[in-house]
Design a protein around this motif. Sequence first.
Motif, PDB file in Angstrom:
ATOM      1  N   VAL A   7       0.840  -1.200   0.000  1.00 22.95           N
ATOM      2  CA  VAL A   7       0.000   0.000   0.000  1.00 22.95           C
ATOM      3  C   VAL A   7       0.878   1.254   0.000  1.00 22.95           C
ATOM      4  CG1 VAL A   7      -1.681   1.325   1.335  1.00 22.95           C
ATOM      5  CG2 VAL A   7      -1.964  -1.136   1.098  1.00 22.95           C
ATOM      6  N   LEU A   8       1.862   1.296   0.894  1.00 21.74           N
ATOM      7  CA  LEU A   8       2.714   2.483   1.024  1.00 21.74           C
ATOM      8  C   LEU A   8       3.533   2.766  -0.243  1.00 21.74           C
ATOM      9  CD1 LEU A   8       4.009   2.141   4.699  1.00 21.74           C
ATOM     10  CD2 LEU A   8       2.266   3.702   3.814  1.00 21.74           C
ATOM     11  N   LEU A   9       3.979   1.718  -0.922  1.00 20.47           N
ATOM     12  CA  LEU A   9       4.795   1.916  -2.124  1.00 20.47           C
ATOM     13  C   LEU A   9       3.996   2.487  -3.287  1.00 20.47           C
ATOM     14  CD1 LEU A   9       7.064  -1.249  -2.081  1.00 20.47           C
ATOM     15  CD2 LEU A   9       7.790   1.114  -1.836  1.00 20.47           C
ATOM     16  N   PHE A  10       2.689   2.284  -3.294  1.00 20.64           N
ATOM     17  CA  PHE A  10       1.886   2.772  -4.407  1.00 20.64           C
ATOM     18  C   PHE A  10       1.199   4.103  -4.118  1.00 20.64           C
ATOM     19  CE2 PHE A  10       2.839  -0.941  -6.662  1.00 20.64           C
ATOM     20  CZ  PHE A  10       2.362  -0.815  -7.953  1.00 20.64           C
ATOM     21  N   ILE A  11       1.318   4.637  -2.910  1.00 18.95           N
ATOM     22  CA  ILE A  11       0.735   5.942  -2.609  1.00 18.95           C
ATOM     23  C   ILE A  11       1.372   7.044  -3.471  1.00 18.95           C
ATOM     24  CG2 ILE A  11       0.512   7.736  -0.831  1.00 18.95           C
ATOM     25  CD1 ILE A  11      -0.133   5.502   1.156  1.00 18.95           C
ATOM     26  N   PRO A  12       2.696   7.113  -3.577  1.00 22.64           N
ATOM     27  CA  PRO A  12       3.284   8.141  -4.454  1.00 22.64           C
ATOM     28  C   PRO A  12       2.880   7.962  -5.925  1.00 22.64           C
ATOM     29  CG  PRO A  12       4.969   7.200  -3.037  1.00 22.64           C
ATOM     30  CD  PRO A  12       3.734   6.380  -2.851  1.00 22.64           C
ATOM     31  N   PHE A  13       2.690   6.729  -6.348  1.00 23.27           N
ATOM     32  CA  PHE A  13       2.248   6.458  -7.718  1.00 23.27           C
ATOM     33  C   PHE A  13       0.857   7.058  -7.945  1.00 23.27           C
ATOM     34  CE2 PHE A  13       0.497   3.468 -10.968  1.00 23.27           C
ATOM     35  CZ  PHE A  13       1.354   3.814 -11.995  1.00 23.27           C
ATOM     36  N   LEU A  25     -11.546   7.192 -11.280  1.00 23.61           N
ATOM     37  CA  LEU A  25     -11.694   5.836 -11.794  1.00 23.61           C
ATOM     38  C   LEU A  25     -10.575   5.472 -12.772  1.00 23.61           C
ATOM     39  CD1 LEU A  25     -13.467   3.357 -11.671  1.00 23.61           C
ATOM     40  CD2 LEU A  25     -14.793   4.280 -13.555  1.00 23.61           C
ATOM     41  N   ARG A  26     -10.173   6.431 -13.594  1.00 26.40           N
ATOM     42  CA  ARG A  26      -9.097   6.174 -14.556  1.00 26.40           C
ATOM     43  C   ARG A  26      -7.759   5.995 -13.836  1.00 26.40           C
ATOM     44  NH1 ARG A  26      -9.828   9.537 -19.675  1.00 26.40           N
ATOM     45  NH2 ARG A  26     -10.034  11.142 -18.091  1.00 26.40           N
ATOM     46  N   VAL A  27      -7.504   6.798 -12.816  1.00 24.79           N
ATOM     47  CA  VAL A  27      -6.274   6.657 -12.033  1.00 24.79           C
ATOM     48  C   VAL A  27      -6.239   5.289 -11.355  1.00 24.79           C
ATOM     49  CG1 VAL A  27      -5.038   7.511  -9.998  1.00 24.79           C
ATOM     50  CG2 VAL A  27      -5.911   9.122 -11.679  1.00 24.79           C
ATOM     51  N   LEU A  28      -7.363   4.884 -10.785  1.00 23.06           N
ATOM     52  CA  LEU A  28      -7.442   3.585 -10.124  1.00 23.06           C
ATOM     53  C   LEU A  28      -7.233   2.452 -11.131  1.00 23.06           C
ATOM     54  CD1 LEU A  28      -7.952   2.019  -7.545  1.00 23.06           C
ATOM     55  CD2 LEU A  28     -10.396   2.149  -8.023  1.00 23.06           C
ATOM     56  N   LEU A  29      -7.822   2.579 -12.301  1.00 21.74           N
ATOM     57  CA  LEU A  29      -7.660   1.554 -13.334  1.00 21.74           C
ATOM     58  C   LEU A  29      -6.206   1.453 -13.792  1.00 21.74           C
ATOM     59  CD1 LEU A  29      -9.041  -0.501 -15.190  1.00 21.74           C
ATOM     60  CD2 LEU A  29      -9.368   1.349 -16.821  1.00 21.74           C
ATOM     61  N   ILE A  30      -5.543   2.585 -13.980  1.00 24.76           N
ATOM     62  CA  ILE A  30      -4.133   2.572 -14.384  1.00 24.76           C
ATOM     63  C   ILE A  30      -3.280   1.926 -13.291  1.00 24.76           C
ATOM     64  CG2 ILE A  30      -2.112   4.030 -14.867  1.00 24.76           C
ATOM     65  CD1 ILE A  30      -4.089   5.994 -16.221  1.00 24.76           C
ATOM     66  N   GLY A  31      -3.540   2.268 -12.034  1.00 30.35           N
ATOM     67  CA  GLY A  31      -2.801   1.662 -10.925  1.00 30.35           C
ATOM     68  C   GLY A  31      -3.014   0.161 -10.851  1.00 30.35           C
ATOM     69  N   CYS A  32      -4.248  -0.266 -11.065  1.00 33.84           N
ATOM     70  CA  CYS A  32      -4.575  -1.689 -11.041  1.00 33.84           C
ATOM     71  C   CYS A  32      -3.894  -2.428 -12.190  1.00 33.84           C
ATOM     72  CB  CYS A  32      -6.089  -1.858 -11.094  1.00 33.84           C
ATOM     73  SG  CYS A  32      -6.645  -3.550 -10.946  1.00 33.84           S
ATOM     74  N   LEU A  33      -3.942  -1.853 -13.378  1.00 31.93           N
ATOM     75  CA  LEU A  33      -3.306  -2.484 -14.537  1.00 31.93           C
ATOM     76  C   LEU A  33      -1.783  -2.542 -14.397  1.00 31.93           C
ATOM     77  CD1 LEU A  33      -5.403  -1.047 -17.494  1.00 31.93           C
ATOM     78  CD2 LEU A  33      -5.339  -3.404 -16.675  1.00 31.93           C
ATOM     79  N   SER A  35      -0.117  -2.679 -11.563  1.00 30.55           N
ATOM     80  CA  SER A  35       0.141  -3.711 -10.566  1.00 30.55           C
ATOM     81  C   SER A  35      -0.042  -5.106 -11.166  1.00 30.55           C
ATOM     82  CB  SER A  35      -0.788  -3.522  -9.375  1.00 30.55           C
ATOM     83  OG  SER A  35      -0.591  -4.540  -8.432  1.00 30.55           O
ATOM     84  N   PHE A  36      -1.087  -5.272 -11.984  1.00 28.71           N
ATOM     85  CA  PHE A  36      -1.323  -6.547 -12.647  1.00 28.71           C
ATOM     86  C   PHE A  36      -0.143  -6.912 -13.541  1.00 28.71           C
ATOM     87  CE2 PHE A  36      -2.990  -8.944 -16.285  1.00 28.71           C
ATOM     88  CZ  PHE A  36      -3.459 -10.066 -15.624  1.00 28.71           C
ATOM     89  N   CYS A  37       0.411  -5.942 -14.256  1.00 28.27           N
ATOM     90  CA  CYS A  37       1.576  -6.187 -15.117  1.00 28.27           C
ATOM     91  C   CYS A  37       2.789  -6.616 -14.299  1.00 28.27           C
ATOM     92  CB  CYS A  37       1.904  -4.946 -15.939  1.00 28.27           C
ATOM     93  SG  CYS A  37       0.717  -4.612 -17.243  1.00 28.27           S
ATOM     94  N   ILE A  38       2.963  -6.015 -13.145  1.00 31.88           N
ATOM     95  CA  ILE A  38       4.069  -6.410 -12.262  1.00 31.88           C
ATOM     96  C   ILE A  38       3.903  -7.868 -11.832  1.00 31.88           C
ATOM     97  CG2 ILE A  38       5.092  -6.067  -9.970  1.00 31.88           C
ATOM     98  CD1 ILE A  38       4.491  -3.065 -10.322  1.00 31.88           C
ATOM     99  N   PHE A  56      -4.610  -6.035  -5.301  1.00 31.86           N
ATOM    100  CA  PHE A  56      -5.590  -5.301  -4.494  1.00 31.86           C
ATOM    101  C   PHE A  56      -4.914  -4.245  -3.628  1.00 31.86           C
ATOM    102  CE2 PHE A  56      -7.740  -4.802  -0.418  1.00 31.86           C
ATOM    103  CZ  PHE A  56      -8.926  -4.223  -0.845  1.00 31.86           C
ATOM    104  N   HIS A  57      -3.856  -4.633  -2.917  1.00 31.84           N
ATOM    105  CA  HIS A  57      -3.196  -3.689  -1.999  1.00 31.84           C
ATOM    106  C   HIS A  57      -2.475  -2.573  -2.755  1.00 31.84           C
ATOM    107  CE1 HIS A  57      -3.631  -7.213   0.762  1.00 31.84           C
ATOM    108  NE2 HIS A  57      -4.222  -6.228   1.425  1.00 31.84           N
TER     109      HIS A  57
END
Length: 87
Positions: A7-13, A25-33, A35-38, A56-57
């Motif tokens: 969670v903490l590592l993705f806050i700056p992202f 919603l677009r920011v959340l989708l980009i973050g989710c995608l 993370s999924f790629c990672i 999820f986290h």
Amino acid sequence: MQMLCNVLLFIPFGMTLSVFDRKLLRVLLIGCLFSFCIELTQYWLKLGLCEWDDVFHNSLGTLIGCYLHKLLQKIAPAVRRAISKQK
């Protein structure tokens, strides 16, 4: 502990993404995608553990970062006024 780190590592992202795009919603989708790629890369290269709860986290960290950026934008004008009054 690992969940908190994810969670903490993705806050700056999330904060950075929300600077360039105001749609939550677009920011959340980009973050989710992202993370999924990672996680997909970890699975293919057999590096680390590929866990769905990490997606999820990481997405939660992106969401928190986005909200934190919005909060800081609201607070910043008041802070600037308070600083200028002290001078």
